[in-house]
Design a protein around this motif. Sequence first.
Motif, PDB file in Angstrom:
ATOM      1  N   TYR A 178       0.836  -1.111  -0.018  1.00 37.63           N
ATOM      2  CA  TYR A 178      -0.140   0.022   0.005  1.00 37.63           C
ATOM      3  C   TYR A 178       0.765   1.319  -0.174  1.00 37.63           C
ATOM      4  N   ARG A 179       1.989   1.429   0.619  1.00 38.72           N
ATOM      5  CA  ARG A 179       2.859   2.316   0.753  1.00 38.72           C
ATOM      6  C   ARG A 179       3.090   2.692  -0.559  1.00 38.72           C
ATOM      7  N   HIS A 180       3.765   1.689  -1.407  1.00 32.18           N
ATOM      8  CA  HIS A 180       4.236   1.932  -2.832  1.00 32.18           C
ATOM      9  C   HIS A 180       3.206   2.720  -3.588  1.00 32.18           C
ATOM     10  N   CYS A 181       1.937   2.289  -3.553  1.00 31.89           N
ATOM     11  CA  CYS A 181       0.746   3.075  -4.230  1.00 31.89           C
ATOM     12  C   CYS A 181       0.785   4.389  -3.687  1.00 31.89           C
ATOM     13  N   VAL A 182       0.948   4.745  -2.497  1.00 30.61           N
ATOM     14  CA  VAL A 182       1.041   6.103  -2.038  1.00 30.61           C
ATOM     15  C   VAL A 182       2.221   6.973  -2.540  1.00 30.61           C
ATOM     16  N   GLU A 183       3.081   6.174  -2.581  1.00 33.50           N
ATOM     17  CA  GLU A 183       4.645   6.790  -2.933  1.00 33.50           C
ATOM     18  C   GLU A 183       4.354   7.349  -4.374  1.00 33.50           C
ATOM     19  N   VAL A 184       3.754   6.425  -5.306  1.00 38.45           N
ATOM     20  CA  VAL A 184       3.532   6.648  -6.856  1.00 38.45           C
ATOM     21  C   VAL A 184       2.296   7.789  -6.896  1.00 38.45           C
ATOM     22  N   GLY A 185       1.671   8.156  -5.827  1.00 39.23           N
ATOM     23  CA  GLY A 185       0.470   9.268  -6.152  1.00 39.23           C
ATOM     24  C   GLY A 185      -0.878   8.459  -6.430  1.00 39.23           C
ATOM     25  N   SER A 186      -0.886   7.255  -6.353  1.00 38.56           N
ATOM     26  CA  SER A 186      -2.167   6.660  -6.782  1.00 38.56           C
ATOM     27  C   SER A 186      -3.163   6.378  -5.479  1.00 38.56           C
ATOM     28  N   CYS A 187      -2.679   6.262  -4.485  1.00 35.94           N
ATOM     29  CA  CYS A 187      -3.510   6.217  -3.213  1.00 35.94           C
ATOM     30  C   CYS A 187      -2.965   7.275  -2.216  1.00 35.94           C
ATOM     31  N   GLU A 188      -3.980   7.252  -1.320  1.00 36.62           N
ATOM     32  CA  GLU A 188      -3.764   8.195  -0.065  1.00 36.62           C
ATOM     33  C   GLU A 188      -3.364   7.532   1.181  1.00 36.62           C
ATOM     34  N   GLU A 189      -2.844   8.237   2.001  1.00 35.73           N
ATOM     35  CA  GLU A 189      -2.234   7.808   3.315  1.00 35.73           C
ATOM     36  C   GLU A 189      -3.281   7.047   3.907  1.00 35.73           C
ATOM     37  N   PRO A 190      -3.354   6.253   4.818  1.00 35.84           N
ATOM     38  CA  PRO A 190      -4.287   5.523   5.677  1.00 35.84           C
ATOM     39  C   PRO A 190      -4.858   6.703   6.580  1.00 35.84           C
ATOM     40  N   MET A 191      -6.073   6.573   7.114  1.00 35.63           N
ATOM     41  CA  MET A 191      -6.539   7.504   8.166  1.00 35.63           C
ATOM     42  C   MET A 191      -5.808   7.635   9.320  1.00 35.63           C
ATOM     43  N   ALA A 192      -5.053   6.469   9.703  1.00 41.64           N
ATOM     44  CA  ALA A 192      -4.082   6.362  10.935  1.00 41.64           C
ATOM     45  C   ALA A 192      -3.253   5.408  10.694  1.00 41.64           C
ATOM     46  N   THR A 193      -2.059   5.887  11.342  1.00 44.17           N
ATOM     47  CA  THR A 193      -0.617   5.133  10.979  1.00 44.17           C
ATOM     48  C   THR A 193      -0.520   3.911  12.226  1.00 44.17           C
ATOM     49  N   ASN A 194      -1.485   3.942  13.219  1.00 39.60           N
ATOM     50  CA  ASN A 194      -1.699   3.046  14.224  1.00 39.60           C
ATOM     51  C   ASN A 194      -2.560   1.774  14.179  1.00 39.60           C
TER      52      ASN A 194
END
Length: 172
Positions: free
Chosen positions: A14-30
């Motif tokens: 999922y982080r890869h998808c965020v890093e390439v700009g296609s996904c948003e960060e999760p609502m919380a990181t814990n």
Amino acid sequence: TFAIEAFEVTNFQYRHCVEVGSCEEPMATNTIGIDDYYANPTYDDYPVVNVTHEMAAAYCKYHERRLPTEIEWERAAAGPGTHEGDKRPWPVPEYTIDVNQCAGKLYDINLKVCNGRSSPVAVGVSTQDVVQEGDDPGARIHDLTGNVSEWVDGFYRLDLTCKEALPAACDC
């Protein structure tokens, strides 16, 4: 005919998808009991949590896939039975396991009532939370009972099988 992923989406994926700009960060990181869950490499192989339905759909779209429909997910979890009585009560290989009776039996299914854990575990490590699909030993679907919840596209409908025609006004 449909395909379904064998494993839950991991934090790393999922982080890869965020890093390439296609996904948003999760609502919380814990998550329960783990403060630095999402970005900590220790949890790279753990399922991503705290994503909305829209975020999950965006992840699928990035990979040119889609969320499974609720009916497809139920089919994968319940097995190939075409009648309600033929379906597995739980998506586990030993159909005699009664997940309602997990307490004290220490099944290897990541449900708190089964093993006492309340936090996610690494994807695909459970030996009993596995569905064997067909004769191919590699055709296994993991963590349909425990670990974290999965998003689907649609809504639950009691007693529906893939062999039945959907009602004309079905939003399932």
